[in-house]
Scaffold this active site. Structure first.
Site, PDB file in Angstrom:
ATOM      1  CG  ASP A  29      -6.232   8.792 -15.101  1.00 26.87           C
ATOM      2  OD1 ASP A  29      -7.088   8.732 -14.980  1.00 26.87           O
ATOM      3  OD2 ASP A  29      -5.095   9.374 -14.887  1.00 26.87           O
TER       4      ASP A  29
ATOM      5  CB  THR B 104       0.127   1.502  -8.415  1.00 31.17           C
ATOM      6  OG1 THR B 104      -0.622   2.344  -7.748  1.00 31.17           O
ATOM      7  CG2 THR B 104       0.922   1.590  -9.667  1.00 31.17           C
TER       8      THR B 104
ATOM      9  CG  HIS C  17      -9.275  -4.247   2.846  1.00 35.18           C
ATOM     10  ND1 HIS C  17     -10.143  -3.784   2.196  1.00 35.18           N
ATOM     11  CD2 HIS C  17      -8.367  -4.087   1.472  1.00 35.18           C
ATOM     12  CE1 HIS C  17     -10.204  -4.105   1.189  1.00 35.18           C
ATOM     13  NE2 HIS C  17      -9.401  -3.972   1.180  1.00 35.18           N
TER      14      HIS C  17
ATOM     15  CG  ASP D 180      -7.009  -4.066  -1.545  1.00 32.42           C
ATOM     16  OD1 ASP D 180      -6.066  -3.834  -0.493  1.00 32.42           O
ATOM     17  OD2 ASP D 180      -8.487  -3.380  -1.577  1.00 32.42           O
TER      18      ASP D 180
ATOM     19  CB  THR E 130     -15.557   1.214   0.726  1.00 34.26           C
ATOM     20  OG1 THR E 130     -15.439   1.657   1.822  1.00 34.26           O
ATOM     21  CG2 THR E 130     -16.309   2.845  -0.027  1.00 34.26           C
TER      22      THR E 130
ATOM     23  CE1 TYR F 226     -12.808   5.970  -1.922  1.00 34.43           C
ATOM     24  CE2 TYR F 226     -13.949   5.526   0.095  1.00 34.43           C
ATOM     25  CZ  TYR F 226     -13.458   4.351  -0.271  1.00 34.43           C
ATOM     26  OH  TYR F 226     -13.087   3.404  -0.726  1.00 34.43           O
TER      27      TYR F 226
ATOM     28  CE  LYS G  97     -14.055   3.661  -3.925  1.00 32.36           C
ATOM     29  NZ  LYS G  97     -13.417   2.586  -4.570  1.00 32.36           N
TER      30      LYS G  97
ATOM     31  CD  GLU H 137     -16.025   6.150   4.762  1.00 25.54           C
ATOM     32  OE1 GLU H 137     -15.416   5.686   5.318  1.00 25.54           O
ATOM     33  OE2 GLU H 137     -15.907   7.715   5.047  1.00 25.54           O
TER      34      GLU H 137
ATOM     35  CB  ALA I 123     -10.765   4.254  -5.905  1.00 23.72           C
TER      36      ALA I 123
ATOM     37  CG  LEU J  50      -9.142  -3.691  -7.258  1.00 25.10           C
ATOM     38  CD1 LEU J  50      -7.709  -4.655  -6.847  1.00 25.10           C
ATOM     39  CD2 LEU J  50      -9.827  -3.862  -5.978  1.00 25.10           C
TER      40      LEU J  50
HETATM   41  P1  NAP Z   1      -5.249   2.254  -2.607  1.00 30.77           P
HETATM   42  O1  NAP Z   1      -4.008   1.614  -2.307  1.00 30.77           O
HETATM   43  O2  NAP Z   1      -5.295   4.142  -2.242  1.00 30.77           O
HETATM   44  O3  NAP Z   1      -4.617   2.222  -3.841  1.00 30.77           O
HETATM   45  C1  NAP Z   1      -5.672   3.117  -5.304  1.00 30.77           C
HETATM   46  C2  NAP Z   1      -5.335   2.594  -6.281  1.00 30.77           C
HETATM   47  O4  NAP Z   1      -6.120   2.929  -7.161  1.00 30.77           O
HETATM   48  C3  NAP Z   1      -3.649   2.775  -7.248  1.00 30.77           C
HETATM   49  O5  NAP Z   1      -3.239   2.151  -7.575  1.00 30.77           O
HETATM   50  C4  NAP Z   1      -3.868   4.411  -7.683  1.00 30.77           C
HETATM   51  O6  NAP Z   1      -2.063   4.719  -8.671  1.00 30.77           O
HETATM   52  C5  NAP Z   1      -5.378   4.168  -8.067  1.00 30.77           C
HETATM   53  N1  NAP Z   1      -5.869   5.186  -8.594  1.00 30.77           N
HETATM   54  C6  NAP Z   1      -6.137   6.482  -8.401  1.00 30.77           C
HETATM   55  N2  NAP Z   1      -6.427   7.454  -9.169  1.00 30.77           N
HETATM   56  C7  NAP Z   1      -7.056   6.806 -10.550  1.00 30.77           C
HETATM   57  C8  NAP Z   1      -7.149   7.264 -11.239  1.00 30.77           C
HETATM   58  N3  NAP Z   1      -7.033   8.503 -12.050  1.00 30.77           N
HETATM   59  N4  NAP Z   1      -6.931   6.310 -13.026  1.00 30.77           N
HETATM   60  C9  NAP Z   1      -6.612   5.209 -12.275  1.00 30.77           C
HETATM   61  N5  NAP Z   1      -5.913   4.842 -11.299  1.00 30.77           N
HETATM   62  C10 NAP Z   1      -5.958   5.389 -10.583  1.00 30.77           C
HETATM   63  O7  NAP Z   1      -6.631   1.842  -2.296  1.00 30.77           O
HETATM   64  P2  NAP Z   1      -6.355   0.080  -1.683  1.00 30.77           P
HETATM   65  O8  NAP Z   1      -6.401   0.342   0.321  1.00 30.77           O
HETATM   66  O9  NAP Z   1      -5.452  -0.675  -2.330  1.00 30.77           O
HETATM   67  O10 NAP Z   1      -8.263  -0.220  -2.105  1.00 30.77           O
HETATM   68  C11 NAP Z   1      -8.206  -0.720  -3.609  1.00 30.77           C
HETATM   69  C12 NAP Z   1      -9.364  -0.143  -3.682  1.00 30.77           C
HETATM   70  O11 NAP Z   1      -9.968  -0.408  -2.816  1.00 30.77           O
HETATM   71  C13 NAP Z   1     -10.232   1.614  -3.665  1.00 30.77           C
HETATM   72  O12 NAP Z   1     -10.828   1.511  -5.090  1.00 30.77           O
HETATM   73  C14 NAP Z   1     -10.489   1.628  -2.695  1.00 30.77           C
HETATM   74  O13 NAP Z   1     -11.235   2.913  -2.137  1.00 30.77           O
HETATM   75  C15 NAP Z   1     -12.051   0.374  -2.163  1.00 30.77           C
HETATM   76  N6  NAP Z   1     -11.408   0.387  -0.922  1.00 30.77           N
HETATM   77  C16 NAP Z   1     -10.482  -0.425  -0.111  1.00 30.77           C
HETATM   78  C17 NAP Z   1     -10.284  -0.955   1.602  1.00 30.77           C
HETATM   79  C18 NAP Z   1      -9.103  -0.282   2.349  1.00 30.77           C
HETATM   80  O14 NAP Z   1     -10.079  -0.920   3.656  1.00 30.77           O
HETATM   81  N7  NAP Z   1      -8.323  -0.923   2.165  1.00 30.77           N
HETATM   82  C19 NAP Z   1     -12.345  -1.170   1.990  1.00 30.77           C
HETATM   83  C20 NAP Z   1     -13.136  -0.922   0.996  1.00 30.77           C
HETATM   84  C21 NAP Z   1     -12.765  -0.765  -0.323  1.00 30.77           C
HETATM   85  P3  NAP Z   1      -1.487   5.707  -7.873  1.00 30.77           P
HETATM   86  O15 NAP Z   1      -0.558   4.825  -7.250  1.00 30.77           O
HETATM   87  O16 NAP Z   1      -1.662   6.245  -9.266  1.00 30.77           O
HETATM   88  O17 NAP Z   1      -2.117   6.591  -6.802  1.00 30.77           O
HETATM   89  O1  G4F Z   2      -7.235   4.541   8.371  1.00 25.80           O
HETATM   90  P1  G4F Z   2      -8.930   6.324   7.206  1.00 25.80           P
HETATM   91  O2  G4F Z   2      -8.071   7.328   7.049  1.00 25.80           O
HETATM   92  O3  G4F Z   2      -9.719   4.977   6.972  1.00 25.80           O
HETATM   93  P2  G4F Z   2     -11.208   5.078   6.535  1.00 25.80           P
HETATM   94  O4  G4F Z   2     -11.645   6.921   6.522  1.00 25.80           O
HETATM   95  O5  G4F Z   2     -11.919   4.463   7.600  1.00 25.80           O
HETATM   96  O6  G4F Z   2     -11.336   4.687   5.258  1.00 25.80           O
HETATM   97  C1  G4F Z   2     -10.722   3.473   4.969  1.00 25.80           C
HETATM   98  O7  G4F Z   2     -11.548   2.241   4.977  1.00 25.80           O
HETATM   99  C2  G4F Z   2     -12.560   3.194   3.602  1.00 25.80           C
HETATM  100  C3  G4F Z   2     -13.633   1.523   4.570  1.00 25.80           C
HETATM  101  O8  G4F Z   2     -14.801   1.973   5.676  1.00 25.80           O
HETATM  102  C4  G4F Z   2     -11.941   2.453   2.904  1.00 25.80           C
HETATM  103  F1  G4F Z   2     -13.468   2.570   1.578  1.00 25.80           F
HETATM  104  C5  G4F Z   2     -11.660   3.702   1.759  1.00 25.80           C
HETATM  105  O9  G4F Z   2     -10.759   3.606   1.050  1.00 25.80           O
HETATM  106  C6  G4F Z   2     -10.595   3.469   3.908  1.00 25.80           C
HETATM  107  O10 G4F Z   2      -8.938   2.502   3.089  1.00 25.80           O
HETATM  108  O11 G4F Z   2      -9.213   6.273   8.850  1.00 25.80           O
HETATM  109  C7  G4F Z   2      -9.569   5.516   9.577  1.00 25.80           C
HETATM  110  C8  G4F Z   2     -10.661   6.323  10.938  1.00 25.80           C
HETATM  111  C9  G4F Z   2     -11.640   7.680  10.509  1.00 25.80           C
HETATM  112  O12 G4F Z   2     -12.156   7.792  11.623  1.00 25.80           O
HETATM  113  C10 G4F Z   2     -10.448   8.859  11.413  1.00 25.80           C
HETATM  114  O13 G4F Z   2     -11.045   9.965  11.727  1.00 25.80           O
HETATM  115  O14 G4F Z   2      -9.444   7.112  11.408  1.00 25.80           O
HETATM  116  C11 G4F Z   2      -9.204   8.478  11.999  1.00 25.80           C
HETATM  117  N1  G4F Z   2      -8.799   8.892  12.427  1.00 25.80           N
HETATM  118  C12 G4F Z   2      -7.987   9.240  13.294  1.00 25.80           C
HETATM  119  N2  G4F Z   2      -7.243  10.150  13.361  1.00 25.80           N
HETATM  120  C13 G4F Z   2      -6.906   9.196  11.452  1.00 25.80           C
HETATM  121  C14 G4F Z   2      -6.422  10.208  12.233  1.00 25.80           C
HETATM  122  N3  G4F Z   2      -7.324   9.259  10.087  1.00 25.80           N
HETATM  123  C15 G4F Z   2      -6.016   9.172   9.380  1.00 25.80           C
HETATM  124  N4  G4F Z   2      -6.071   8.849   8.131  1.00 25.80           N
HETATM  125  N5  G4F Z   2      -5.130  10.009  10.264  1.00 25.80           N
HETATM  126  C16 G4F Z   2      -5.230  10.682  10.954  1.00 25.80           C
HETATM  127  O15 G4F Z   2      -4.589  11.069  12.147  1.00 25.80           O
END
Ligand code: NAP
Ligand code: G4F
Length: 335
Positions: A59, A11, A180, A14, A126, A150, A154, A128, A83, A81
């Protein structure tokens, strides 16, 4: 023979892009979602794949559920995916985050191991994990220094994935993906908060966007490009880990400037910064990826870079409010 893929976190952002990609490749896709009080398959509908995949219930907290599902489906590939993916929430819910993002992954790995280690396994690691980055840019050999519950959870699951590969000879891989984004990004993440907020400002629904630290820098790519790399990682001859990034980074201020610029507005008039509830207890100041290994071995490179990503997200959010770019530009002149 048709390949079967199980995607957890279907959902999410990604999950939608990866399922679209795999369906196009001819996979039978099983999308695992957890039970929630209301259906949250809107991203799958938006992207047009809801009818092409089979939704299954899973889950990461429940090992019996994971075992039954994987035994029944017998997938060729598992993409994990799922988390609790929001860094800010991990400070408020560190135990839940550790359980799902850390132990949850071990639950899948143990299941696969007990079934003879057959399905290939992808873990969503990630950038992170680099946190307080020890060198710049970061590649597969950069030491980790996570700065949030987090990132720490991870990192545990990242090393578990490495360990199951080395100890049990499993085809277990991690993609260390840098940030992304896309029109399907959750609205709590900063890029989407800005693009959506900007559209709401154009419609006079809100006056300002409240943000935290504008100086942090991120290496932002497009989710649609990154799922291609994810798939590629599982198609290699040998299991391995790869950094996936654009190799360019920008500050949050840069993103706000660029997003407002798209409609001709000055971001400074509409953004409030350093709002305390959005400041992180321990910030990750700067991330910048070096994807040389992926470029060479996966023959992958990002297609959408910063400016086009901003434009894509702003246009999409305006469209969500039935506004074209030209209409928004006209309104902006009067703001
Ligand atoms: P997202 O939009 O937040 O999606 C997370 C997914 O995990 C949702 O489908 C959520 O379901 C599901 N989930 C959460 N808790 C769960 C549980 N207990 N059991 C089963 N499913 C669960 O994240 P995303 O941006 O697509 O990222 C995908 C993955 O890549 C994540 O693991 C994230 O940490 C990792 N990642 C993301 C980024 C990025 O920049 N996007 C970068 C590096 C790594 P619900 O819809 O029910 O909440
Ligand atoms: O958009 P963010 O919440 O993403 P963050 O923390 O980088 O995490 C995302 O990327 C990770 C990969 O490095 C993933 F693993 C993770 O699951 C997620 O997808 O915040 C980005 C930056 C941070 O430095 C935060 O402090 O934006 C800064 N920021 C400033 N104002 C804010 C805000 N972030 C959020 N969410 N909201 C604000 O109002």
């Amino acid at each position: 023979m048709t390949k079967k893929a199980l995607i957890t976190g279907i959902t999410g952002q990604d999950g939608a892009y990866l399922s679209e990609f795999l369906v196009k490749k001819g996979y039978k896709v099983y999308g695992a979602l957890r039970r929630t009080s209301s259906t949250n398959t809107s991203r799958l509908s938006y992207i047009g794949v809801l009818g092409d995949i089979e939704l299954v219930s899973m889950d990461l907290a429940e090992i019996t559920n994971i075992q039954r599902l994987i035994e029944r489906i017998e997938p060729d590939e598992i993409y994990n995916l799922a988390a609790q993916s929001f860094v800010q929430t991990s400070y408020e819910q560190p135990i839940f985050t550790s359980d799902i993002d850390g132990i949850g992954v071990t639950r899948i790995l143990e299941t696969v191991r007990n079934l003879g280690g057959k399905p290939k396994f992808y873990q969503a690691s990630t950038s992170e994990m680099f946190g307080q980055a020890q060198q710049s840019p970061q590649n597969e050999n950069t030491p980790f220094y996570p700065r949030s519950p987090y990132g720490i959870a991870k990192l545990y699951s990242h090393w578990m994935t490495v360990n199951y590969r080395e100890a049990w000879n499993m085809f277990a891989c991690s993609g260390i993906l840098f940030n992304h984004e896309s029109p399907l990004r959750g609205t709590e993440f900063v890029t989407r908060k800005i693009s959506q907020g900007m559209a709401q400002i154009a419609l006079k629904k809100i006056k300002k966007i409240n943000l935290g630290n504008l100086n942090a820098e991120r290496d932002w790519g497009f989710a649609g490009d990154y799922v291609e790399a994810i798939w590629n990682i599982l198609q290699q001859d040998k299991p391995d880990d790869f950094v996936i990034s654009t190799g360019e980074n920008y500050s949050i201020e840069d993103f706000a400037r660029e997003a407002f610029n798209v409609v001709g507005l000055d971001w400074k008039k509409f953004v409030k910064s350093n709002v305390s509830r959005y400041l992180r207890p321990s910030e990750v100041p700067s991330l910048l990826g070096d994807s040389s290994k992926a470029i060479k071995q996966l023959k992958w490179k990002p297609k959408v870079l910063f400016k086009d990503l901003c434009l894509m997200m702003v246009e999409s959010d305006l469209k969500n409010f039935n506004l074209t770019l030209d209409e928004a530009k006209k309104i902006a002149k009067k703001l």
